[in-house]
Design an enzyme around this catalytic site. Structure first.
Site, PDB file in Angstrom:
ATOM      1  N   SER A 138      19.406   5.839  -5.120  1.00  0.00           N
ATOM      2  CA  SER A 138      18.113   4.731  -5.852  1.00  0.00           C
ATOM      3  C   SER A 138      18.012   5.279  -7.312  1.00  0.00           C
ATOM      4  O   SER A 138      18.460   6.619  -7.344  1.00  0.00           O
ATOM      5  CB  SER A 138      16.828   6.333  -4.331  1.00  0.00           C
ATOM      6  OG  SER A 138      15.682   6.159  -5.045  1.00  0.00           O
ATOM      7  N   TYR A 151      14.958  13.845  -0.985  1.00  0.00           N
ATOM      8  CA  TYR A 151      15.852  12.909  -0.808  1.00  0.00           C
ATOM      9  C   TYR A 151      15.773  12.027  -2.256  1.00  0.00           C
ATOM     10  O   TYR A 151      17.570  12.185  -1.846  1.00  0.00           O
ATOM     11  CB  TYR A 151      15.101  11.441  -0.466  1.00  0.00           C
ATOM     12  CG  TYR A 151      15.546  10.619   0.002  1.00  0.00           C
ATOM     13  CD1 TYR A 151      16.408  10.065   0.522  1.00  0.00           C
ATOM     14  CD2 TYR A 151      15.143   9.166  -1.146  1.00  0.00           C
ATOM     15  CE1 TYR A 151      16.894   8.228   1.157  1.00  0.00           C
ATOM     16  CE2 TYR A 151      14.993   7.593  -0.979  1.00  0.00           C
ATOM     17  CZ  TYR A 151      16.236   7.218  -0.124  1.00  0.00           C
ATOM     18  OH  TYR A 151      17.197   5.980  -0.165  1.00  0.00           O
ATOM     19  N   LYS A 155      20.551  11.495  -3.519  1.00  0.00           N
ATOM     20  CA  LYS A 155      20.500  10.282  -4.041  1.00  0.00           C
ATOM     21  C   LYS A 155      20.888  10.803  -5.209  1.00  0.00           C
ATOM     22  O   LYS A 155      21.914   9.706  -5.635  1.00  0.00           O
ATOM     23  CB  LYS A 155      20.002   9.747  -4.173  1.00  0.00           C
ATOM     24  CG  LYS A 155      18.794   8.530  -2.366  1.00  0.00           C
ATOM     25  CD  LYS A 155      20.274   7.363  -1.925  1.00  0.00           C
ATOM     26  CE  LYS A 155      19.737   7.634  -0.769  1.00  0.00           C
ATOM     27  NZ  LYS A 155      20.818   6.470  -0.133  1.00  0.00           N
TER      28      LYS A 155
END
Length: 247
Positions: A138, A151, A155
């Site tokens: 991401s 998150y 990533k």
């Protein structure tokens, strides 16, 4: 792309399903995974049924599930040539200072360790000479993303894992990643719902991504035209990181 056998994790819908759909269109046989058995079964039927696509339900961070997927694919389609690690979770929004550490551990287990576990199992399942792995990262793993910070941490770890695997598995297996911006899926709804026009306006290409945008890049990285590409992260973002934003 005859004799190509792919596993795509987290593929009952969204980006994973679009990748599986692209693979089937290019002649692959595909196994898809996900937690919802009913949705997965329907997705496999939509992809063309058991001759070309099978769905195997389970949790991506469950070692027994990963082993069962490999064994099933070997029995039905033969040795694995392609692995796409699309599975990922984000159960916690908000600042790192108040992040629930249990949720953080779960994200590490699924997004990072789960990915490594899939790679280890795929290697056992015949992924070797000429094989390809693509990890779905991401843009939040490339630059700070307020609200989804941890998150992004997972990533970022996935990008480095991609680089390490690319070195370790060369020259037999190529390992790359893609880093999408906001793609219109159920998973990303919270990032644009009710304000899609406002969010899209921050993108130079003036729209959010769709799953097919990512599927095309993944298919390229897994195919012969990318035969001299490994250890890279392809940013798929409509130009938004050029503006200094990630959402």
């Amino acid at each position: 792309m005859a004799d190509q056998v792919a596993i795509v994790t987290g593929a009952s819908r969204g980006i994973g399903f679009a990748i599986a759909q692209r693979f089937v269109a290019e002649g692959y046989q595909v196994a898809i995974t996900g937690r919802n058995a009913e949705a997965l079964d329907q997705a496999a039927r939509d992809l063309g049924g058991p001759d070309v696509a099978i769905g195997i339900p389970g949790k991506g961070d469950d070692p027994d599930h990963r082993a069962a997927v490999i064994d099933t694919v070997l029995g039905q389609f033969g040795p694995i040539t392609t692995l796409v690690n699309n599975i990922g979770i984000n159960p916690a929004y908000g600042p790192l200072g108040s992040l629930d550490l249990g949720a953080a551990r779960k994200m590490i287990d699924v997004n990072v360790l789960g990915t490594l576990g899939w790679v280890q199992e795929a290697l056992r399942g015949g992924l070797t000479e000429g094989g390809a792995i693509v990890n779905i990262s991401s843009i939040s793993g490339i630059r700070p993303a307020p609200g989804i910070a941890f998150y992004g941490v997972t990533k970022a770890a996935l990008i480095h894992l991609t680089e390490e695997l690319a070195v370790e598995l060369a020259p037999k297996v190529r390992v790359n990643a893609v880093a999408p911006a906001v793609v219109k899926t159920k998973f990303a709804t919270a990032l644009y719902e009710g304000r899609e026009e406002q969010v899209s306006a921050t993108y130079p290409l003036k729209r959010l991504g769709v799953p097919e945008d990512v599927a095309g890049a993944v298919a390229f990285l897994c195919g012969p035209d990318a035969a001299w590409i490994t250890g890279q992260t392809v940013v798929i973002d409509g130009g938004v990181t050029l503006t200094g934003s990630v959402q």
